[in-house]
Design a protein around this motif. Structure first.
Motif, mmCIF file in Angstrom:
data_model
loop_
_atom_site.group_PDB
_atom_site.id
_atom_site.type_symbol
_atom_site.label_atom_id
_atom_site.label_comp_id
_atom_site.label_asym_id
_atom_site.label_seq_id
_atom_site.Cartn_x
_atom_site.Cartn_y
_atom_site.Cartn_z
ATOM 1 N N GLU A 161 0.850 -1.203 0.000
ATOM 2 C CA GLU A 161 0.000 0.000 0.000
ATOM 3 C C GLU A 161 0.878 1.243 0.000
ATOM 4 O OE1 GLU A 161 -2.509 -0.624 3.380
ATOM 5 O OE2 GLU A 161 -3.459 -2.374 2.477
ATOM 6 N N THR A 162 1.520 1.494 -1.122
ATOM 7 C CA THR A 162 2.460 2.618 -1.202
ATOM 8 C C THR A 162 1.868 3.739 -2.048
ATOM 9 O OG1 THR A 162 3.484 1.788 -3.230
ATOM 10 C CG2 THR A 162 4.397 0.989 -1.148
ATOM 11 N N ASP A 163 2.422 4.936 -1.914
ATOM 12 C CA ASP A 163 1.943 6.024 -2.766
ATOM 13 C C ASP A 163 2.568 5.950 -4.163
ATOM 14 O OD1 ASP A 163 4.463 6.610 -1.894
ATOM 15 O OD2 ASP A 163 4.081 8.721 -1.456
ATOM 16 N N TYR A 170 3.915 -2.197 -10.870
ATOM 17 C CA TYR A 170 5.157 -1.935 -11.606
ATOM 18 C C TYR A 170 6.425 -2.305 -10.847
ATOM 19 C CZ TYR A 170 2.558 0.809 -15.046
ATOM 20 O OH TYR A 170 1.703 1.204 -16.031
ATOM 21 N N THR A 171 6.319 -2.459 -9.543
ATOM 22 C CA THR A 171 7.556 -2.620 -8.762
ATOM 23 C C THR A 171 7.410 -3.667 -7.655
ATOM 24 O OG1 THR A 171 6.995 -0.939 -7.087
ATOM 25 C CG2 THR A 171 8.124 -0.161 -9.076
ATOM 26 N N VAL A 172 8.533 -4.275 -7.328
ATOM 27 C CA VAL A 172 8.627 -5.214 -6.203
ATOM 28 C C VAL A 172 9.842 -4.797 -5.374
ATOM 29 C CG1 VAL A 172 9.169 -7.599 -5.551
ATOM 30 C CG2 VAL A 172 7.552 -7.163 -7.397
ATOM 31 N N PHE A 301 14.543 4.880 2.587
ATOM 32 C CA PHE A 301 14.290 4.585 1.167
ATOM 33 C C PHE A 301 13.943 3.108 0.987
ATOM 34 C CE2 PHE A 301 18.799 3.962 1.975
ATOM 35 C CZ PHE A 301 18.987 2.692 1.481
ATOM 36 N N VAL A 302 13.268 2.817 -0.109
ATOM 37 C CA VAL A 302 13.022 1.438 -0.528
ATOM 38 C C VAL A 302 13.532 1.332 -1.962
ATOM 39 C CG1 VAL A 302 11.321 -0.407 -0.797
ATOM 40 C CG2 VAL A 302 10.843 1.496 0.757
ATOM 41 N N SER A 369 12.293 10.676 7.051
ATOM 42 C CA SER A 369 11.375 11.146 6.012
ATOM 43 C C SER A 369 11.565 10.298 4.766
ATOM 44 C CB SER A 369 11.693 12.589 5.619
ATOM 45 O OG SER A 369 11.675 13.410 6.752
ATOM 46 N N ILE A 370 10.475 10.128 4.028
ATOM 47 C CA ILE A 370 10.578 9.508 2.709
ATOM 48 C C ILE A 370 10.442 10.645 1.709
ATOM 49 C CG2 ILE A 370 9.519 7.917 1.079
ATOM 50 C CD1 ILE A 370 8.894 6.091 3.313
#
Ligand code: N2P
Length: 390
Positions: A161-163, A170-172, A301-302, A369-370
């Motif tokens: 559940e990301t923004d 699209y991403t993992v 970060f991810v 912060s992200i």
């Protein structure tokens, strides 16, 4: 519960002591090792982005993997340096009879520039989450073959559940971490707890301080140190950042994202703005090295796997992503690189000193912060960065 024992005998071989990461310089050694080990289909460290790898793969028994544009048992991965152990790729090759070409880069700007310069043969790239809106806007990545990834259900909710990519279309996620300071306690003392250590270093540290060669971390952390919003695009704030970092350039050893592990380990660098897992990799080699998230706060970060638009082997990319989502594979990677895993099922398989370490898994009240990179921010920050390093 993590499945083990007879239920998945192939993956049981993934459990074992970690070896060493695939760094910028160690890649060719590892390539040689894999070839010597007779890993299925492995032909060495070809550079996928240059098109040197478009000869047909050796025909293998069994049907080719579905979902590919090119009928080849090949997967071309482009990931950050020092971000994987040396068994994850050989075991994937052994399990799938796919040949993996693995190249590395060392900044988001380098990766984005490569992707914007025209088509490559890469099937998987690993940008940082805040770059995903840019990749989408520029139409540089394509939807994933989620139908080939049953292990997507292993992901922790916060990574679904990301923004930047709700539902992982699209991403993992690969791994996640924080930005902080790696320091040598014998040289810089035990008391490092502020960004002042690297943004206003004492003369005694001169020539032994490095900052990250990465726009978002350099500008974002300098803004935090100056007490401004880490997402500021205010001209006056950015001018202050430029003035601050330019003023300390004579005391810096340099800007780097891929040499500070070795430099901290060798006690050549005493203070390095760096990423959590990288600093722990240096600590493994030099017990005088510590990591701190400065008291003013920092960034989280991810890094996420994505498939470049038009990639030759999106089916093979999906198979690799699915493999990486297995708890045992996550545990192997995480335990080696000392970054955080997005798969909690992997945590019981990790050394407790890692899962309990607040520097790897910071408590919820840590000021992190992200960053977002919307609108003109990337251009404005890039301009400030260029002004600093020119
Ligand atoms: C791996 C560094 C990756 C973290 N060496 C940067 N997003």
């Amino acid at each position: 519960m993590v499945r083990a024992g007879k239920e998945d005998p192939e993956l049981n071989m993934l459990v074992g002591p970690p070896d060493r990461p695939v760094g910028r310089r160690s890649f060719l050694q590892v390539a040689g090792m894999l070839a010597a080990a007779g890993v299925a289909g492995y032909v060495g460290g070809t550079v996928a982005g240059t098109g040197d790898d478009d000869r047909p793969a050796t025909p293998a028994a069994g049907p080719l993997t579905v979902g590919n544009r090119r009928d080849e048992r090949v997967l071309n991965i482009y990931n950050w340096s020092d971000y994987i152990d040396d068994r994850t790729i050989p075991l994937f090759q052994a399990l799938t009879n796919l040949r993996v070409n693995y190249d590395v880069y060392s900044s988001n700007e380098d990766l984005l520039a490569r992707m914007r310069s025209g088509p490559t043969d890469y099937d998987i790239i690993v940008p940082t989450n805040n770059f995903i809106p840019t990749y989408m806007k520029l139409d540089l990545i394509e939807p994933l073959r989620q139908d080939l990834m049953p292990n997507l259900t292993n992901l922790d909710k916060e990574f679904v559940e990301t923004d930047y990519d709700p539902g992982n279309r699209y991403t993992v996620p690969w791994q996640w971490g924080t930005t902080g300071i790696g320091f040598n306690r014998k040289r810089a003392g035990d008391e490092v707890d502020s960004w002042a250590a690297v943004f206003e270093p004492s003369s005694a540290m001169g020539g032994h301080v490095t900052l990250l060669r990465e726009v978002t971390d350099l500008i974002g952390c300098a803004l935090i140190y100056l007490g401004r919003s880490p997402n500021s695009i205010d001209d006056a704030d950015l001018a202050d950042v430029v003035k601050l970092v330019r003023s300390i350039k004579p005391k810096l050893k340099g800007f780097t994202t891929d040499t500070y592990i070795d430099e901290l380990a060798a006690s050549e660098t005493w203070l390095a703005q760096g990423w959590s897992g990288d600093v722990f990799q240096a600590q493994d080699q030099n017990e005088d090295v510590s990591y701190v998230i400065p008291k003013e706060g920092s960034l989280r970060f991810v890094d996420v796997m994505a498939v470049p638009k038009g990639a030759p082997h999106p089916g093979n990319a999906a198979r690799f992503m699915n493999y990486v989502l297995h708890p045992k594979v996550q545990a192997r990677i995480s335990s080696y690189v000392s970054y955080g895993t997005p798969v909690s099922l992997a945590k019981p398989l990790l050394p407790p000193d890692q899962t309990k370490d607040p520097a790897i898994y910071p408590p919820a009240d840590t000021k992190l912060s992200i960053l977002t990179l919307t609108g003109q921010k990337l251009q404005k920050w890039q301009a400030a960065y260029d002004e600093i390093v020119k």
